[in-house]
Design a protein around this motif. Structure first.
Motif, short mmCIF file in Angstrom:
data_model
loop_
_atom_site.label_atom_id
_atom_site.label_comp_id
_atom_site.label_asym_id
_atom_site.label_seq_id
_atom_site.Cartn_x
_atom_site.Cartn_y
_atom_site.Cartn_z
N LEU A 1 15.87 -37.71 15.15
CA LEU A 1 14.95 -36.60 14.89
C LEU A 1 15.24 -35.95 13.54
O LEU A 1 14.32 -35.56 12.81
N LEU A 2 16.52 -35.84 13.20
CA LEU A 2 16.90 -35.27 11.91
C LEU A 2 16.39 -36.13 10.76
O LEU A 2 15.86 -35.62 9.76
N MET A 3 16.54 -37.44 10.92
CA MET A 3 16.11 -38.35 9.86
C MET A 3 14.58 -38.34 9.70
O MET A 3 14.07 -38.30 8.57
N VAL A 4 13.87 -38.35 10.82
CA VAL A 4 12.40 -38.46 10.76
C VAL A 4 11.77 -37.15 10.30
O VAL A 4 10.98 -37.11 9.34
N PHE A 5 12.12 -36.05 10.98
CA PHE A 5 11.40 -34.79 10.74
C PHE A 5 11.98 -33.96 9.60
O PHE A 5 11.26 -33.13 9.03
N SER A 6 13.25 -34.15 9.28
CA SER A 6 13.85 -33.36 8.20
C SER A 6 13.95 -34.12 6.89
O SER A 6 13.65 -33.57 5.83
N VAL A 7 14.36 -35.40 6.97
CA VAL A 7 14.57 -36.17 5.75
C VAL A 7 13.28 -36.83 5.28
O VAL A 7 12.88 -36.70 4.12
N TRP A 8 12.60 -37.55 6.18
CA TRP A 8 11.40 -38.29 5.77
C TRP A 8 10.18 -37.38 5.65
O TRP A 8 9.54 -37.32 4.60
N LEU A 9 9.86 -36.68 6.71
CA LEU A 9 8.65 -35.85 6.71
C LEU A 9 8.88 -34.46 6.12
O LEU A 9 7.93 -33.79 5.71
N GLN A 10 10.14 -34.02 6.08
CA GLN A 10 10.52 -32.72 5.52
C GLN A 10 9.73 -31.56 6.15
O GLN A 10 9.31 -30.63 5.47
N LEU A 11 9.56 -31.65 7.47
CA LEU A 11 8.85 -30.60 8.20
C LEU A 11 9.78 -29.48 8.65
O LEU A 11 9.34 -28.34 8.82
N PHE A 12 11.04 -29.81 8.86
CA PHE A 12 12.01 -28.83 9.35
C PHE A 12 13.27 -28.88 8.51
O PHE A 12 13.56 -29.89 7.86
N PRO A 13 14.05 -27.79 8.52
CA PRO A 13 15.32 -27.77 7.77
C PRO A 13 16.30 -28.81 8.31
O PRO A 13 16.23 -29.21 9.47
N ILE A 14 17.21 -29.22 7.46
CA ILE A 14 18.18 -30.24 7.85
C ILE A 14 19.21 -29.68 8.83
O ILE A 14 19.67 -30.37 9.73
N GLY A 15 19.61 -28.44 8.67
CA GLY A 15 20.62 -27.90 9.58
C GLY A 15 20.75 -26.40 9.46
O GLY A 15 19.92 -25.72 8.84
N LEU A 16 21.81 -25.88 10.07
CA LEU A 16 22.14 -24.47 10.12
C LEU A 16 21.11 -23.69 10.96
O LEU A 16 20.12 -24.25 11.44
N SER A 17 21.36 -22.42 11.15
CA SER A 17 20.45 -21.59 11.95
C SER A 17 19.61 -20.66 11.09
O SER A 17 18.65 -20.07 11.58
N VAL A 18 19.97 -20.53 9.80
CA VAL A 18 19.22 -19.71 8.85
C VAL A 18 19.21 -20.43 7.51
O VAL A 18 20.04 -21.30 7.25
N PRO A 19 18.27 -20.11 6.63
CA PRO A 19 18.25 -20.73 5.30
C PRO A 19 19.53 -20.45 4.52
O PRO A 19 20.11 -19.37 4.61
#
Length: 335
Positions: free
Chosen positions: A163-181
């Motif tokens: 999920l991290l690879m698809v939605f954060s790295v490829w699609l860049q829809l969500f942050p990669i990690g942490l709970s705040v920017p």
């Protein structure tokens, strides 16, 4: 409700609380033994390798006395336990802060994550189980059953990485990690920012938690749909929705509630891996850091608090049974 019934309920609740307290004490003793036999040296973890080289014998002796390494294990456990009961959890070696302050911050992050996953996995699993049971043998049933079996055998950390690879790295829809920017002040963080960072970790735990509830609800639904009163309701021309609402729902809710509250331990265990993958600053990540650093005060406190969370969930499930099915309440009260 008469006085006899009230007495029976209080007696049952009292026995359950005594059982929970006894289990928590057993967990604290076992955790203390495991931490005490750990090869990690708390003094070395506290001062670091460079500090150990530059430390004289007198300072080393003071630190060993501070951590209680020179006292018998039984006395050391009692000192920790008595302080813990009074609310003094000690000082965290990793975070250099009082343990209660560290847990206060980490627990709130984990609680939000686990409650979100717990709620959605329970609702989705319950609904999918009902649908699969109603359409037994069809492609819908096979699809839900196949999905549940596949997810049940999928490692939590692997799904989190996907999920991290698809939605954060490829699609860049969500942050990669942490709970705040990163680099943003706490006062500047909005609710939307927190939700964006929560979505992927919560989605991972929710997807994993659906499988058991869906499969067990499906089996229960299949058993109920062949009962005589269900067949009679069908013969009277009642719709499937009406049959579920008036006849099947109460019977399938009991196992669903059982699994839902029992899944608290599964969700907490999964949150440890999920928080590591997403660098989510929760209780699970703090437990891993405490274990790797020999932070006994923090690790022991997390072990007891997490056990209390699991035992409380099971206790609530037992108490709810009585409100849903009076037959179970009577059996528990007289058992």
């Amino acid at each position: 409700m008469d006085s006899q019934a009230c007495y029976s309920i209080l007696k049952y609740v009292g026995k359950s609380l005594i059982k929970v307290i006894s289990l928590l004490i057993a967990v604290s003793i076992l955790s203390f033994i495991l931490v005490s036999t750990s090869p990690v040296d708390p003094v070395r973890a506290y001062v670091g390798e460079v500090g150990m080289v530059n430390m004289n014998a007198e300072s080393l002796a003071r630190l060993e006395a501070y951590f209680g390494l020179n006292t018998p294990p039984a006395e050391r456990y009692w000192n920790w336990f008595s302080d813990f009961v009074r609310g003094d959890m000690g000082l965290s070696l990793v975070y250099r802060q009082p343990v209660d302050e560290v847990i206060g911050v980490k627990f709130m992050n984990s609680l939000l994550l686990m409650l979100t996953a717990w709620f959605f996995s329970g609702i989705l699993g319950f609904i999918l189980g009902i649908i699969a049971g109603l359409y037994r043998g069809t492609w819908i049933d096979n699809l839900i059953k196949g999905y549940s079996l596949l997810i049940a055998s999928t490692p939590t950390f692997w799904l989190a990485l996907v999920l991290l690879m698809v939605f954060s790295v490829w699609l860049q829809l969500f942050p990669i990690g942490l709970s705040v920017p990163i680099g943003m002040k706490a006062s500047e963080v909005t609710i939307l920012d927190s939700i964006k960072h929560l979505v992927l970790p919560a989605l991972t735990l929710s997807v994993i938690g659906v499988a058991n509830i869906a499969l067990h609800t499906r089996e229960k639904m299949i058993d109920i749909m062949v009962e005589d009163y269900i067949l009679f309701a069908r013969a009277r021309g009642k719709t499937r929705f009406s049959i579920i609402r008036h006849h099947a729902l109460r019977n399938i809710m009991l196992p669903a509630i059982t699994l839902q509250f029992a899944s608290i331990s599964e969700i907490f265990g999964g949150s440890v891996l999920v928080e590591q993958v997403f660098s989510y600053p929760g209780l699970g990540q703090a437990a891993v850091a405490a274990g790797l650093s020999g932070d006994a005060p923090l690790l022991l406190s997390i072990a007891v608090i997490s056990a209390a969370l699991v035992f409380t969930g099971n206790l609530i499930a037992n108490l709810l049974y009585g409100f849903i099915d009076p037959r179970i309440r009577r059996g528990n009260m007289h058992g």
